[in-house]
Scaffold this active site. Structure first.
Site: not given
Ligand code: E4P
Length: 221
Positions: A27, A86-88
């Site tokens: 997402t 966790v998208k960073v």
């Protein structure tokens, strides 16, 4: 190559899950906003629901851009479910945060990657996934799949373990070319995954088989 769905839409996630070939979800803030998800409680609840449907990694993106806030947000996201990644974004504080997450047992997906140099930094920070944006590179007149090939080569030569997650997929052919280029994962809207089914000879061949079945009165029932 694993198939992830690039959406926050629950109906599409359920449809892809029911197909039996779904390996995970990505997402981003734009996709969450498209579904009208706002506010911490709603965001957390939405990710929890996605994790209940899908048995695979679910990338949840941080909204912050400074180290302390990325860490605080990432900890909250990672606490939702063990499958949360966790998208960073690939910015200076993002690299520092990814290294912190790696050292503290939280998996990351490094996003907004448009160059091989950025992909090297993701791997050095220990990201679980690197997300080159194939379609957005094509949109700007370059070849997105070529970047996937280049990252594959560098990671293989260097022995980097970060998985290449081809993102920003614009058509079924992107999925095929990313598979050829050695992507570990491809994240796509559902329509392009379903687009892989299409061939006019399949349609005409099936119509003929159905017509011949009816003509002959053949049945198994
Ligand atoms: C990556 O994980 C992003 O969510 C996504 O693939 C971006 O795609 P877009 O370029 O179609 O917005």
């Amino acid at each position: 190559m694993k198939f992830f769905l690039d959406t926050a839409n629950l109906a599409q996630i359920q449809e892809a899950h029911d197909l039996g070939i779904l390996d995970g979800i990505t997402t981003n803030p734009s996709l969450m906003a498209k579904e009208g998800i706002t506010g911490e409680a709603a965001v957390i609840n939405h990710y929890r629901t996605i994790c209940e449907i899908v048995d695979g990694d679910v990338s949840a993106e941080v909204f912050s851009t400074d180290f302390d806030s990325i860490i605080a947000e990432g900890k909250k996201l990672a606490a939702i479910h063990p499958n949360i990644v966790v998208k960073v974004p690939i910015i200076k504080d993002g690299v520092k945060a990814m290294k912190w997450f790696t050292d503290n047992g939280i998996r990351t997906n490094c996003t907004l990657v448009f160059s091989a140099g950025q992909a090297i930094l993701c791997a050095k920070a220990g990201a679980a996934y690197v997300s080159p944006f194939v379609g957005r590179i094509d949109d700007s007149g370059w070849d997105g799949v070529q970047l996937v090939e280049q990252i594959r080569h560098i990671y293989d030569v260097q022995g980097f373990k970060t998985q290449i997650l081809a993102a920003s997929i614009r058509n079924p052919n992107h999925i095929i070319r990313c598979a050829e280029a050695g992507a570990d994962v491809c994240t796509s809207p559902l329509e392009h995954i379903l687009g892989l089914l299409n061939h006019p000879l399949t349609d005409s061949g099936l119509a003929k088989f159905i017509a011949d079945t009816k003509k002959s009165g053949m049945t198994l029932g």
